[in-house]
Design a protein around this motif. Structure first.
Motif, PDB file in Angstrom:
ATOM      1  N   LEU A 130      28.766   3.225  15.641  1.00 20.92           N
ATOM      2  CA  LEU A 130      29.118   4.379  16.464  1.00 20.92           C
ATOM      3  C   LEU A 130      28.884   5.630  15.620  1.00 20.92           C
ATOM      4  O   LEU A 130      29.430   5.754  14.527  1.00 20.92           O
ATOM      5  N   THR A 131      28.067   6.547  16.139  1.00 14.35           N
ATOM      6  CA  THR A 131      27.542   7.633  15.311  1.00 14.35           C
ATOM      7  C   THR A 131      27.977   8.990  15.840  1.00 14.35           C
ATOM      8  O   THR A 131      27.674   9.350  16.978  1.00 14.35           O
ATOM      9  N   GLN A 132      28.678   9.735  15.013  1.00 17.32           N
ATOM     10  CA  GLN A 132      29.052  11.104  15.370  1.00 17.32           C
ATOM     11  C   GLN A 132      27.872  12.046  15.101  1.00 17.32           C
ATOM     12  O   GLN A 132      27.177  11.898  14.100  1.00 17.32           O
ATOM     13  N   VAL A 133      27.674  12.996  15.998  1.00 15.15           N
ATOM     14  CA  VAL A 133      26.619  13.997  15.826  1.00 15.15           C
ATOM     15  C   VAL A 133      27.238  15.377  16.018  1.00 15.15           C
ATOM     16  O   VAL A 133      27.882  15.658  17.034  1.00 15.15           O
ATOM     17  N   LEU A 134      27.045  16.228  15.020  1.00 11.38           N
ATOM     18  CA  LEU A 134      27.654  17.553  15.031  1.00 11.38           C
ATOM     19  C   LEU A 134      26.876  18.508  15.928  1.00 11.38           C
ATOM     20  O   LEU A 134      25.645  18.565  15.872  1.00 11.38           O
ATOM     21  N   VAL A 135      27.611  19.261  16.754  1.00 15.60           N
ATOM     22  CA  VAL A 135      27.002  20.294  17.598  1.00 15.60           C
ATOM     23  C   VAL A 135      27.746  21.610  17.378  1.00 15.60           C
ATOM     24  O   VAL A 135      28.824  21.639  16.779  1.00 15.60           O
ATOM     25  N   LEU A 154      25.472   9.849   8.209  1.00 22.17           N
ATOM     26  CA  LEU A 154      24.188   9.508   7.608  1.00 22.17           C
ATOM     27  C   LEU A 154      24.345   8.651   6.348  1.00 22.17           C
ATOM     28  O   LEU A 154      23.537   7.755   6.092  1.00 22.17           O
ATOM     29  N   ARG A 155      25.387   8.891   5.559  1.00 18.91           N
ATOM     30  CA  ARG A 155      25.582   8.123   4.327  1.00 18.91           C
ATOM     31  C   ARG A 155      25.794   6.638   4.627  1.00 18.91           C
ATOM     32  O   ARG A 155      25.295   5.775   3.905  1.00 18.91           O
ATOM     33  N   VAL A 156      26.531   6.363   5.690  1.00 19.06           N
ATOM     34  CA  VAL A 156      26.765   4.962   6.068  1.00 19.06           C
ATOM     35  C   VAL A 156      25.459   4.314   6.514  1.00 19.06           C
ATOM     36  O   VAL A 156      25.157   3.170   6.158  1.00 19.06           O
ATOM     37  N   LEU A 157      24.673   5.051   7.285  1.00 14.46           N
ATOM     38  CA  LEU A 157      23.389   4.526   7.747  1.00 14.46           C
ATOM     39  C   LEU A 157      22.477   4.199   6.567  1.00 14.46           C
ATOM     40  O   LEU A 157      21.808   3.164   6.548  1.00 14.46           O
ATOM     41  N   VAL A 197      19.493  -3.923   6.580  1.00 16.50           N
ATOM     42  CA  VAL A 197      20.075  -4.120   7.906  1.00 16.50           C
ATOM     43  C   VAL A 197      19.234  -3.402   8.964  1.00 16.50           C
ATOM     44  O   VAL A 197      18.818  -2.259   8.769  1.00 16.50           O
ATOM     45  N   VAL A 198      18.982  -4.075  10.081  1.00 16.41           N
ATOM     46  CA  VAL A 198      18.408  -3.426  11.258  1.00 16.41           C
ATOM     47  C   VAL A 198      19.567  -2.726  11.963  1.00 16.41           C
ATOM     48  O   VAL A 198      20.574  -3.352  12.308  1.00 16.41           O
ATOM     49  N   ILE A 199      19.429  -1.416  12.181  1.00 19.68           N
ATOM     50  CA  ILE A 199      20.562  -0.614  12.669  1.00 19.68           C
ATOM     51  C   ILE A 199      20.328  -0.139  14.098  1.00 19.68           C
ATOM     52  O   ILE A 199      19.237   0.303  14.456  1.00 19.68           O
TER      53      ILE A 199
END
Length: 304
Positions: free
Chosen positions: A106-111, A167-170, A178-180
């Motif tokens: 689950l990925t947070q994206v800053l706006v 991004l660091r976790v990815l 790992v295929v993400i």
């Protein structure tokens, strides 16, 4: 190569199909076959996907409850990212014979809370309606609506993605092979408070724009935007329609394309190709590996 593959809505739901779990599962199985070819060819893979119909459906289900119990769009986005990611993860694991680790994040994206998109909703979510139905629902539920082809749909704010805090976790996952599956539905929209804390906000980020930012930040070699059309066309829908196989970023930027279909994909392709040395490919999902190898679809690069 490191490849970011953005699945269009057709990966989960073909045009005109009911939004059932069975239909989504069947379509994801087809998508997994194409994605697995990229992995088997020796490439690292990050998968993103849309969520417009799904987040709209959850919002409708929530509307059956009390108005003060409705979940906001960022929470619904997280729910759909988990649901769709689960399907893709499981089918991709099955297709790869469980010999590669696959994970959904689950990925947070800053706006930016001051983004003008919050004052002008444009992102379609949920099912289609007749004009009469849409206007009635808009009055009842305080929706913004807009015409989508011959139908009408709900529209919500779609701010531009600015950063990806996860991004660091990815990168840690990529370093371990790992295929993400991540940044689903454009990611979970969050804003940063004055004290640095983050909190979700009511919006749905454009999946192609978020995928381009993700590919740029990961320094990917290729960004694939996979849909149900085999290429970008000049004069699409006319007798003189012609598939375009290669475009420079400048040529792509000069094209006049519909806002709701190829427009955002080409805009994202231009942004990614200008950000580094990689190229973007746009085309049919079933041609994913061929697009990556520049044998199909439309390739956008700085040189064309």
């Amino acid at each position: 190569m490191l490849v970011v593959a953005a699945l269009g809505g057709n990966a989960l739901l073909k045009r005109g199909e009911p939004l059932t779990a069975e239909n989504q599962r069947r379509n994801v199985q087809e998508a997994a076959r194409s994605l697995a070819e990229i992995v088997r060819a020796g490439h690292a893979l990050v998968v993103t996907h849309g969520n417009g119909p799904q987040v709209g459906l959850l919002a409708l289900q929530g509307a059956a409850y009390k108005p003060d119990e409705l979940y906001p769009l960022d929470v619904l986005g997280a729910e759909t990212e988990g649901m769709i990611g689960y399907l893709i993860e499981q089918e991709l694991e099955n297709e790869l014979g469980h010999d590669r680790p696959v994970a959904t994040l689950l990925t947070q994206v800053l706006v930016d809370p001051a983004d003008p998109a919050f004052k002008k909703p444009t992102k379609f979510v949920g099912p289609v309606y007749s004009e009469e139905e849409a206007k009635q629902l808009a009055d009842q539920r305080d929706w913004d609506i807009a015409k989508d082809g011959t139908y009408w749909r709900r529209v919500v704010p779609s701010p531009k993605p600015k950063d990806i805090p996860d991004l660091r976790v990815l990168q840690l996952l990529l370093d371990q092979g790992v295929v993400i599956i991540c940044t689903g539905g454009g990611g979970i929209p969050v804003i940063e408070r004055a004290d640095g804390a983050m909190i979700g906000i009511e919006a749905v980020i454009d999946k192609d724009a978020a995928s381009a930012l993700l590919a740029e930040r990961l320094k990917a070699d290729a960004l694939l935007m996979l849909t149900d059309v085999d290429a970008v066309y000049r004069d699409f829908g006319s007798e003189t329609a012609e598939a375009i196989r290669h475009l420079s970023a400048d040529e792509a930027e000069a094209l006049v394309l519909p806002d709701g279909s190829m427009g955002p994909k080409v805009e994202s392709a231009v942004a990614f190709s200008r950000a580094g040395d990689g190229f973007a490919g746009i085309g049919r999902l079933s041609d994913a590996l061929a697009i990556l190898e520049q044998r199909a679809g439309t390739v956008v690069s700085t040189q064309g």
